[in-house]
Design an enzyme around this catalytic site. Structure first.
Site, PDB file in Angstrom:
ATOM      1  N   HIS A  19     -25.222 -83.017 -27.157  1.00  0.00           N
ATOM      2  CA  HIS A  19     -25.732 -81.969 -26.738  1.00  0.00           C
ATOM      3  C   HIS A  19     -26.901 -82.182 -26.720  1.00  0.00           C
ATOM      4  O   HIS A  19     -27.909 -81.120 -26.014  1.00  0.00           O
ATOM      5  CB  HIS A  19     -24.921 -80.817 -28.467  1.00  0.00           C
ATOM      6  CG  HIS A  19     -25.359 -79.810 -27.725  1.00  0.00           C
ATOM      7  ND1 HIS A  19     -24.394 -78.759 -27.104  1.00  0.00           N
ATOM      8  CD2 HIS A  19     -26.310 -78.369 -28.427  1.00  0.00           C
ATOM      9  CE1 HIS A  19     -24.854 -77.620 -26.872  1.00  0.00           C
ATOM     10  NE2 HIS A  19     -25.937 -77.751 -27.706  1.00  0.00           N
ATOM     11  N   ASP A  56     -20.539 -83.746 -24.936  1.00  0.00           N
ATOM     12  CA  ASP A  56     -20.747 -82.910 -25.474  1.00  0.00           C
ATOM     13  C   ASP A  56     -20.030 -81.955 -25.945  1.00  0.00           C
ATOM     14  O   ASP A  56     -18.918 -81.531 -25.156  1.00  0.00           O
ATOM     15  CB  ASP A  56     -21.584 -81.734 -24.674  1.00  0.00           C
ATOM     16  CG  ASP A  56     -22.197 -80.547 -25.380  1.00  0.00           C
ATOM     17  OD1 ASP A  56     -22.076 -80.202 -26.237  1.00  0.00           O
ATOM     18  OD2 ASP A  56     -23.925 -79.907 -24.446  1.00  0.00           O
ATOM     19  N   SER A 101     -29.661 -75.116 -25.097  1.00  0.00           N
ATOM     20  CA  SER A 101     -28.371 -74.543 -25.655  1.00  0.00           C
ATOM     21  C   SER A 101     -28.232 -73.062 -26.424  1.00  0.00           C
ATOM     22  O   SER A 101     -28.245 -72.254 -24.883  1.00  0.00           O
ATOM     23  CB  SER A 101     -28.147 -75.510 -27.637  1.00  0.00           C
ATOM     24  OG  SER A 101     -27.701 -75.115 -27.811  1.00  0.00           O
TER      25      SER A 101
HETATM   26  C1  MLT Z   1     -24.469 -70.424 -28.981  1.00  0.00           C
HETATM   27  O1  MLT Z   1     -24.777 -70.352 -29.773  1.00  0.00           O
HETATM   28  O2  MLT Z   1     -25.462 -70.221 -28.289  1.00  0.00           O
HETATM   29  C2  MLT Z   1     -24.076 -71.723 -28.485  1.00  0.00           C
HETATM   30  O3  MLT Z   1     -23.094 -72.016 -29.660  1.00  0.00           O
HETATM   31  C3  MLT Z   1     -25.174 -72.900 -28.782  1.00  0.00           C
HETATM   32  C4  MLT Z   1     -25.263 -72.995 -30.254  1.00  0.00           C
HETATM   33  O4  MLT Z   1     -26.356 -72.745 -29.988  1.00  0.00           O
HETATM   34  O5  MLT Z   1     -24.911 -73.792 -30.642  1.00  0.00           O
END
Ligand code: MLT
Length: 204
Positions: A187, A156, A106
């Site tokens: 996710h 996701d 992520s």
């Molecule tokens: C981010 O901010 O890098 C993406 O939206 C993934 C997350 O951290 O939720």
């Protein structure tokens, strides 16, 4: 003495010349991905920094303005800072600079992708779980010797399939060898992600 520039980090010495650079998601820390790293490669060294940005008390690797909307200036600064840390840690812990594999989830996958695009010398391979296009660089790097595995979830809500495809295209345009795998998942990480990534890594 500690590596300079420094990040709070965990380091676990392995018994092979590979190092997994573990990059956690929003709200994670340097301990989170150690078990994942061990599962992916029981013999690799593990280098796991904690992101320096705090969003409502949750560590991240760079600022965002909203969900999926990144502060690009901060992202560039933080990407270079992290890349400098990895280079310093490689010297400090006597690691093989050409055997560093990024493993990000992520937010961690997003800064790993940013590092591939802005500092291509740092990683020779990467495993990106639930990654987005972090930025479009002014000039594409030469990633023709870089192998990348991307794990996406077909349900996701944060990273739609079109975003994964955009990332795959961008990295391929830079010459990278990209394998993409869509899992029946949202996710969060699944066992299927981990076993498929582990098999891919074994063949590298
Ligand atoms: C981010 O901010 O890098 C993406 O939206 C993934 C997350 O951290 O939720």
């Amino acid at each position: 003495m500690r590596p300079q520039p420094d990040f709070l980090h965990e380091f676990v010495h392995g018994n092979s010349d590979r190092t997994l650079l573990l990059l956690h998601g929003t709200g994670g820390n340097e301990r989170d991905l150690i078990p994942l790293g061990r599962e992916l490669d029981p013999n690799a060294s593990l280098l796991s920094p904690r992101g320096k940005i705090l969003e409502n008390g949750m560590p991240r690797f760079f600022r965002r303005l909203a969900e999926g909307v990144f502060d690009l200036e901060d992202l560039k600064t933080r990407t270079n800072e992290l890349a400098d840390f990895v280079a310093a840690a490689v010297r400090h812990y006597h690691l093989a600079a050409d055997r560093v594999v990024g493993v990000g989830y992520s937010n961690g996958a997003n800064i790993a992708a940013s590092m591939l695009l802005l500092r291509p010398e740092i990683m020779h391979a990467a495993i990106l779980f639930r990654a987005m296009v972090p930025l479009i660089p002014d000039k594409l790097p030469d990633l023709s010797s870089v192998h990348i595995w991307i794990g996406a979830g077909d349900q996701d809500p944060i990273v739609p399939a079109s975003e994964t495809k955009r990332l795959v295209e961008l990295l391929r345009r830079a010459g990278a060898d990209v394998t993409v795998r869509f899992t029946q998942a949202a996710h969060g990480l699944t066992n299927d992600d981990v076993t498929t990534a582990r098999d891919w890594l074994k063949s590298r």
